[in-house]
Design a protein around this motif. Sequence first.
Motif, short mmCIF file in Angstrom:
data_model
loop_
_atom_site.label_atom_id
_atom_site.label_comp_id
_atom_site.label_asym_id
_atom_site.label_seq_id
_atom_site.Cartn_x
_atom_site.Cartn_y
_atom_site.Cartn_z
N GLY A 62 35.09 50.03 31.58
CA GLY A 62 34.07 49.61 31.08
C GLY A 62 33.00 50.65 32.03
O GLY A 62 33.29 50.28 33.23
N GLY A 63 31.72 50.38 32.03
CA GLY A 63 30.26 50.24 32.82
C GLY A 63 29.80 51.17 32.01
O GLY A 63 29.36 51.25 31.09
N ARG A 64 28.81 52.31 32.64
CA ARG A 64 27.58 52.79 32.31
C ARG A 64 28.62 54.08 31.25
O ARG A 64 27.60 54.14 30.21
CB ARG A 64 26.60 52.94 33.22
CG ARG A 64 27.12 54.53 34.35
CD ARG A 64 25.81 54.86 35.03
NE ARG A 64 26.99 55.51 36.14
CZ ARG A 64 26.28 55.56 37.38
NH1 ARG A 64 25.11 55.04 38.01
NH2 ARG A 64 27.06 56.85 38.08
N GLY A 65 29.01 54.53 32.11
CA GLY A 65 29.74 55.48 31.07
C GLY A 65 30.28 55.38 29.60
O GLY A 65 30.34 56.15 29.01
N ARG A 66 30.93 54.39 29.76
CA ARG A 66 31.65 53.62 28.57
C ARG A 66 30.48 53.44 27.30
O ARG A 66 30.36 53.69 26.04
CB ARG A 66 32.20 52.31 28.36
CG ARG A 66 33.43 52.46 27.01
CD ARG A 66 34.45 51.00 27.15
NE ARG A 66 33.99 50.09 27.39
CZ ARG A 66 34.67 48.96 28.02
NH1 ARG A 66 35.84 49.23 28.29
NH2 ARG A 66 34.27 47.76 27.71
N THR A 67 29.56 52.37 28.21
CA THR A 67 28.64 52.45 27.03
C THR A 67 27.82 53.42 27.08
O THR A 67 26.77 53.88 25.52
CB THR A 67 27.11 51.63 27.97
OG1 THR A 67 28.40 50.26 28.15
CG2 THR A 67 26.35 50.87 27.08
N ALA A 68 27.04 54.20 28.06
CA ALA A 68 26.57 55.58 27.12
C ALA A 68 27.32 56.21 26.03
O ALA A 68 26.71 56.71 25.15
CB ALA A 68 26.72 56.00 28.17
N LEU A 69 29.13 56.50 26.24
CA LEU A 69 29.07 57.04 25.21
C LEU A 69 29.82 56.33 23.51
O LEU A 69 29.25 56.62 22.63
CB LEU A 69 31.10 57.03 25.36
CG LEU A 69 31.87 57.35 24.27
CD1 LEU A 69 31.40 58.55 23.67
CD2 LEU A 69 33.52 57.15 24.85
N VAL A 237 40.33 57.63 26.49
CA VAL A 237 38.90 58.17 26.41
C VAL A 237 39.20 58.38 28.17
O VAL A 237 39.18 57.22 29.30
CB VAL A 237 37.84 57.42 26.54
CG1 VAL A 237 36.79 58.74 26.60
CG2 VAL A 237 38.08 57.49 24.90
N PRO A 238 39.26 59.77 28.98
CA PRO A 238 39.17 59.67 30.50
C PRO A 238 37.44 60.09 30.53
O PRO A 238 37.13 60.51 29.71
CB PRO A 238 39.85 60.42 30.61
CG PRO A 238 40.03 61.95 29.82
CD PRO A 238 39.40 60.97 28.19
N ASN A 239 37.78 60.42 31.63
CA ASN A 239 35.69 60.41 32.43
C ASN A 239 35.04 59.75 31.92
O ASN A 239 33.40 60.55 31.44
CB ASN A 239 35.70 62.23 31.71
CG ASN A 239 36.58 63.31 32.19
OD1 ASN A 239 37.76 62.71 33.05
ND2 ASN A 239 37.66 64.32 31.26
N LEU A 240 35.49 58.28 32.17
CA LEU A 240 34.30 57.53 32.16
C LEU A 240 33.72 57.29 32.75
O LEU A 240 32.49 56.15 32.90
CB LEU A 240 34.79 56.70 31.39
CG LEU A 240 35.11 57.01 29.76
CD1 LEU A 240 35.80 55.60 29.07
CD2 LEU A 240 33.44 57.67 28.89
N THR A 241 34.10 57.58 34.55
CA THR A 241 33.68 56.73 35.30
C THR A 241 33.08 57.89 36.72
O THR A 241 34.00 59.10 35.67
CB THR A 241 34.44 55.66 36.48
OG1 THR A 241 35.91 56.57 36.14
CG2 THR A 241 34.91 54.66 35.37
N ASP A 242 32.27 58.15 36.97
CA ASP A 242 31.77 58.81 38.04
C ASP A 242 33.60 59.33 38.80
O ASP A 242 34.60 58.50 39.09
CB ASP A 242 31.60 58.08 39.97
CG ASP A 242 30.24 58.22 39.14
OD1 ASP A 242 29.23 58.40 37.95
OD2 ASP A 242 29.18 56.59 39.70
N ASP A 243 33.28 60.87 38.90
CA ASP A 243 34.73 61.27 39.36
C ASP A 243 35.02 60.63 41.54
O ASP A 243 36.81 60.41 41.29
CB ASP A 243 34.31 62.91 40.05
CG ASP A 243 34.43 63.49 38.58
OD1 ASP A 243 34.60 62.90 37.90
OD2 ASP A 243 33.41 64.66 39.22
N ALA A 244 33.96 60.30 42.02
CA ALA A 244 34.72 59.98 43.31
C ALA A 244 35.87 58.58 43.10
O ALA A 244 35.90 57.58 43.64
CB ALA A 244 33.74 58.86 43.99
#
Length: 255
Positions: A62-69, A237-244
């Motif tokens: 969860g987080g901004r990446g998933r929301t944006a997707l 779904v990968p790549n939903l969070t910052d790489d770090a």
Amino acid sequence: MSEPTEEIATERIATNEEVLPRRGDVLIRASSIGVDASWGHIYGPVDLTVRSGGVTVLKGAGGRGRTALLLTLAGRMKPTTGRLEAFGRPDAPHHLFDRAAIAHIDEVDGIGQTIRVHDIITEQVRWASKWYRWVPQSTEADLERICRPVFGDYSLPPMEAMVEELPELTGALFRIAVANIRKPPLIVIGGVDKLASVAGAGRLLERLVALGTEQTVITADVNGVPLGEGITDVIEVPNLTDDAFTVLEREALDR
């Protein structure tokens, strides 16, 4: 010579002459899509395919990446990289926007907490009516018509209740109902894992499966859900969070 592209089977809908994929055929195909903002990377690259009908669950943090997707898959956000084909058209977010509803995502459909249920119903009825029609205050019949398809056998909220007073599951179902008043072919719903109660999340998913008999439903859950009747696909779904944070996220989920 390039490989031939996969043809998306379609059927004609007699009511509005719209051509839509048949149940089980490709509705959305995303190839290396991603979103970047001026201040940094949000998500991507992501590859996924959503089939028409039932419930597709995106498994991811969860987080901004998933929301944006989710916003991207509803035509509310345009990817900055990759290719998104939806309803037979490539890279046409406005076309997708017109055929999708979005619900239970605070950034889009957050409801003022000091508003009563009947005020929200009245507003939705007025938005759905012709501009020249006078629409009086909503009635119990309006509540039943708008909410019953989403609530099923669950009790509807009292008309005089404040939205902030609604129990968690009731509030989620209410937000979905008012967002789905047009009943478009696609509805994108914020993660079922947003509910704190595991039992409540399960009941919410059951109601999404019911909606999936007539619409295509996309939602998300950090742990995914078991495949079963009405669940078309569970897509990791990968790549939903910052790489770090990717390694830290994986360690947290694996423990």
